[in-house]
Design a protein around this motif. Structure first.
Motif, PDB file in Angstrom:
ATOM      1  N   LEU A 132      23.475  18.072 -18.210  1.00  0.00           N
ATOM      2  CA  LEU A 132      23.747  17.808 -16.719  1.00  0.00           C
ATOM      3  C   LEU A 132      22.824  17.582 -15.990  1.00  0.00           C
ATOM      4  O   LEU A 132      22.925  16.907 -15.074  1.00  0.00           O
ATOM      5  CB  LEU A 132      24.826  19.013 -16.459  1.00  0.00           C
ATOM      6  N   LEU A 133      21.785  18.606 -15.790  1.00  0.00           N
ATOM      7  CA  LEU A 133      20.737  18.361 -15.079  1.00  0.00           C
ATOM      8  C   LEU A 133      19.870  17.100 -15.177  1.00  0.00           C
ATOM      9  O   LEU A 133      19.474  16.373 -14.364  1.00  0.00           O
ATOM     10  CB  LEU A 133      19.482  19.480 -15.294  1.00  0.00           C
ATOM     11  N   ILE A 134      19.720  16.589 -16.494  1.00  0.00           N
ATOM     12  CA  ILE A 134      19.060  15.413 -16.860  1.00  0.00           C
ATOM     13  C   ILE A 134      19.780  14.144 -16.195  1.00  0.00           C
ATOM     14  O   ILE A 134      19.345  13.191 -15.673  1.00  0.00           O
ATOM     15  CB  ILE A 134      19.119  15.122 -18.371  1.00  0.00           C
ATOM     16  N   CYS A 135      21.167  14.344 -16.467  1.00  0.00           N
ATOM     17  CA  CYS A 135      22.064  13.340 -15.920  1.00  0.00           C
ATOM     18  C   CYS A 135      21.899  13.150 -14.233  1.00  0.00           C
ATOM     19  O   CYS A 135      21.879  12.140 -13.540  1.00  0.00           O
ATOM     20  CB  CYS A 135      23.445  13.658 -16.225  1.00  0.00           C
ATOM     21  N   ALA A 136      21.868  14.522 -13.613  1.00  0.00           N
ATOM     22  CA  ALA A 136      21.531  14.502 -12.190  1.00  0.00           C
ATOM     23  C   ALA A 136      20.535  13.896 -11.763  1.00  0.00           C
ATOM     24  O   ALA A 136      20.162  13.204 -10.652  1.00  0.00           O
ATOM     25  CB  ALA A 136      21.587  15.938 -11.726  1.00  0.00           C
ATOM     26  N   LEU A 137      19.208  13.994 -12.689  1.00  0.00           N
ATOM     27  CA  LEU A 137      17.813  13.778 -12.184  1.00  0.00           C
ATOM     28  C   LEU A 137      18.011  11.982 -12.309  1.00  0.00           C
ATOM     29  O   LEU A 137      17.291  11.407 -11.514  1.00  0.00           O
ATOM     30  CB  LEU A 137      16.680  14.008 -13.278  1.00  0.00           C
ATOM     31  N   VAL A 139      20.792  10.115 -12.119  1.00  0.00           N
ATOM     32  CA  VAL A 139      21.624   9.555 -10.972  1.00  0.00           C
ATOM     33  C   VAL A 139      21.049   9.569  -9.368  1.00  0.00           C
ATOM     34  O   VAL A 139      20.939   8.686  -8.649  1.00  0.00           O
ATOM     35  CB  VAL A 139      22.878  10.512 -10.840  1.00  0.00           C
ATOM     36  N   THR A 140      19.991  10.869  -9.143  1.00  0.00           N
ATOM     37  CA  THR A 140      19.634  10.831  -7.973  1.00  0.00           C
ATOM     38  C   THR A 140      18.164  10.320  -7.872  1.00  0.00           C
ATOM     39  O   THR A 140      17.411  10.111  -6.599  1.00  0.00           O
ATOM     40  CB  THR A 140      19.332  12.496  -7.754  1.00  0.00           C
ATOM     41  N   GLY A 141      17.739   9.485  -8.868  1.00  0.00           N
ATOM     42  CA  GLY A 141      16.556   8.818  -8.911  1.00  0.00           C
ATOM     43  C   GLY A 141      15.400   9.723  -8.869  1.00  0.00           C
ATOM     44  O   GLY A 141      13.945   9.325  -8.675  1.00  0.00           O
ATOM     45  N   VAL A 146       9.681  13.102 -11.493  1.00  0.00           N
ATOM     46  CA  VAL A 146       9.093  14.032 -12.363  1.00  0.00           C
ATOM     47  C   VAL A 146       8.067  13.192 -13.329  1.00  0.00           C
ATOM     48  O   VAL A 146       7.293  13.984 -13.814  1.00  0.00           O
ATOM     49  CB  VAL A 146      10.304  14.378 -13.256  1.00  0.00           C
ATOM     50  N   MET A 147       8.240  11.962 -13.731  1.00  0.00           N
ATOM     51  CA  MET A 147       7.303  11.110 -14.453  1.00  0.00           C
ATOM     52  C   MET A 147       5.969  11.148 -13.816  1.00  0.00           C
ATOM     53  O   MET A 147       4.936  11.386 -14.586  1.00  0.00           O
ATOM     54  CB  MET A 147       7.829   9.707 -14.615  1.00  0.00           C
ATOM     55  N   GLY A 324      19.111   2.566 -16.539  1.00  0.00           N
ATOM     56  CA  GLY A 324      19.650   3.667 -15.940  1.00  0.00           C
ATOM     57  C   GLY A 324      20.750   4.144 -16.600  1.00  0.00           C
ATOM     58  O   GLY A 324      21.027   5.262 -16.881  1.00  0.00           O
ATOM     59  N   ARG A 325      21.528   3.143 -17.353  1.00  0.00           N
ATOM     60  CA  ARG A 325      22.680   3.538 -18.231  1.00  0.00           C
ATOM     61  C   ARG A 325      22.140   4.231 -19.445  1.00  0.00           C
ATOM     62  O   ARG A 325      22.758   5.258 -20.032  1.00  0.00           O
ATOM     63  CB  ARG A 325      23.364   2.231 -18.635  1.00  0.00           C
ATOM     64  N   VAL A 326      21.014   3.683 -20.117  1.00  0.00           N
ATOM     65  CA  VAL A 326      20.612   4.178 -21.218  1.00  0.00           C
ATOM     66  C   VAL A 326      20.110   5.667 -21.076  1.00  0.00           C
ATOM     67  O   VAL A 326      20.541   6.645 -21.839  1.00  0.00           O
ATOM     68  CB  VAL A 326      19.177   3.424 -21.688  1.00  0.00           C
ATOM     69  N   LEU A 327      19.703   6.006 -19.988  1.00  0.00           N
ATOM     70  CA  LEU A 327      19.129   7.237 -19.571  1.00  0.00           C
ATOM     71  C   LEU A 327      20.258   8.184 -19.302  1.00  0.00           C
ATOM     72  O   LEU A 327      20.364   9.535 -19.807  1.00  0.00           O
ATOM     73  CB  LEU A 327      18.054   7.470 -18.348  1.00  0.00           C
TER      74      LEU A 327
END
Length: 483
Positions: A132-137, A139-141, A146-147, A324-327
């Protein structure tokens, strides 16, 4: 795949208009054919199908805080189900020939670091939270932030360290290396075999399996790992029927009474999203989730870019189509893996096998996902594989992950020392978290000593502070009177 081959696979002129399935997946537009996509789908499945054996073995061999173990049959079902569903979703939603399944390395974190601290439900809840946190990362850009925070060499060192850790697990699981009991009064922690020497038929199966696997890998045989597992399982079955063997470990290579069986979905939905916070300290939970996110997130980025580049799908600016969709789908796969008790699922670099066979679109994923779905009904066959036949795959995967070490600049101490500590601490302490923490702390310290503290991203400072507390948790608890 060579650059020339990639060019050949692309259309030299504007492709004819296509509709239906061809148009939806852009098969003709990407210079592919249905035949190539189908072959690619089969190649990817046979290259990564070993996860159906290894994931249940890794997760099933561990005990949670209360001594409970997960059922291997149910684990096989959960592993196949999540791989089938998420691979198909990636094909339809992301339109990349990128298959997903339980991540090696991530499942080791769950089995050997997280589960001993809490119940299995709590551990799988952390996986759901991580996803869920990865999805949030995404979605929020915040992905780009982080990279930028983690130096590339440190990401590569983490991958290498996990590779060595996985290989070590393989040697231990097979009985090739064993722990010397404390009563031996020796400073040597491990030894060869059970007595300082190799003995017994199971060890022979493992050694032959390693030789077969590395031989096939050297010849670049597609599906080398799976071929080795299947071959050595057959050998183990023959040996087991002819020799008097006391124990093979968790699973015995015996021909099952039934080849096909109904899948057992007993593990689905067994997770507690925030239960871990009541089982251990909040700092430990935060660090564990951080470790999962770090491993999953950056492995995915490397895999997605690598597969897209191999398929010739990157645009002029080097961007991945539908990134975006892939991630987002990859993050959802982590959620699905935790919810099914199959550990975090992620994109597989073995998808390169399908690309090598000509796959260029998500249609190949329909084939790969369909084969994983078929595997749901073949559990009796998949659960007769002994550790000694499967463990060589861990050695091979460890080697493949180790190859990233060549990209680290070993002449620059400010990155080489943190990278070394990251790589060494993981297998030597049997902990991925410890390796990442040691590397981060060393990186921040050396940059500070060299007067380059401003070069360190604030996210690294914050992470290192958490790791400092993590390593010093015992004296801090005593100081604060917690114990």
């Amino acid at each position: 795949m060579s650059e020339a081959q990639q060019v050949d696979d692309r259309p030299s002129a504007a492709p004819p208009a296509a509709g239906g399935v061809d148009g939806f997946f852009k098969i003709s537009a990407r210079g592919s054919t249905f035949g190539r996509e189908i072959r690619g789908g089969f190649a990817t499945f046979f290259t990564m199908a070993y996860i159906l054996v290894l994931n249940p073995i890794i997760l099933g061999s561990a005990k949670d805080k209360f001594g409970h173990q997960l059922d291997s049959v149910q684990l096989t079902t959960a592993t196949a189900l999540v791989a089938a569903v998420m691979t198909i979703i990636m094909g339809v939603g992301g339109n990349l020939p990128l298959a997903l399944a339980a991540g090696l390395g991530l499942n080791a974190v769950v089995a050997f670091q997280i589960a001993p601290l809490m119940s299995w439900d709590d551990a799988m809840g952390l996986i759901v939270l991580e996803g869920l946190l990865i999805c949030a990362l995404v979605v929020t850009g915040l992905r780009e932030a982080v990279m930028r925070a983690i130096p590339q060499a440190m990401k590569q060192a983490i991958s290498v360290g996990i590779g060595l850790f996985i290989a070590f697990i393989g040697f231990v699981d097979a009985g090739f290396a064993t722990r010397i009991p404390d009563a031996a009064n020796t400073t040597v922690p491990v030894q060869l075999g059970g007595t300082g020497a190799l003995s017994g038929w199971p060890i022979l199966v493992f050694c032959l399996g390693v030789l077969l696997t590395i031989g096939l890998l050297a010849r670049k045989v597609k599906g080398a790992i799976l071929i080795s597992i299947v071959t050595m399982t057959v050998v183990a079955i023959i040996i087991n029927s002819a020799a008097d063997i006391k124990s093979w470990g968790l699973t015995s290579p015996k021909v099952p009474d039934d080849v096909v069986a109904a899948p057992d979905f007993g593990l689905l939905g067994h997770f507690s999203l925030f239960g871990a916070f009541g089982a251990t300290s909040a700092i430990t939970v935060v660090l564990l989730v951080f470790t999962l996110i770090l491993s999953d997130f950056f492995d995915t980025m490397g895999t997605v870019v690598g597969i897209s580049a191999e398929a010739g799908l990157l645009d002029e600016e080097g961007k991945v189509p539908n990134l975006g969709r892939v991630l987002l789908i990859d993050g959802a796969a982590a959620v699905a893996g935790g919810a099914a008790s199959a550990s975090s699922s992620t994109s597989y670099i073995e998808s390169a096998a399908g690309v090598g066979e000509g796959a260029r679109t998500g249609f190949a994923n329909l084939v790969t996902g369909g084969l994983f779905a078929l595997a749901l009904f073949l559990t009796p066959i998949l659960t007769i594989v002994p550790l000694q036949a499967a463990a060589p795959a861990l050695i091979a995967v460890g080697f493949l992950m180790m190859t990233q070490v060549k990209h680290i600049d070993w002449d620059s101490y400010e990155i080489a020392i943190p990278a070394f500590l990251t790589i060494a601490v993981m297998p030597f302490t049997y902990s991925i978290t410890n390796g990442i923490g040691a590397g981060f702390l060393a990186y921040v310290l050396i940059k500070t000593v060299l007067g380059k503290a401003r070069e360190v991203h604030w996210l690294l400072w914050a992470s290192s502070a958490l790791f400092l507390v993590y390593f010093a948790i015992d004296p801090l608890e005593q100081l604060l009177g917690v114990k």
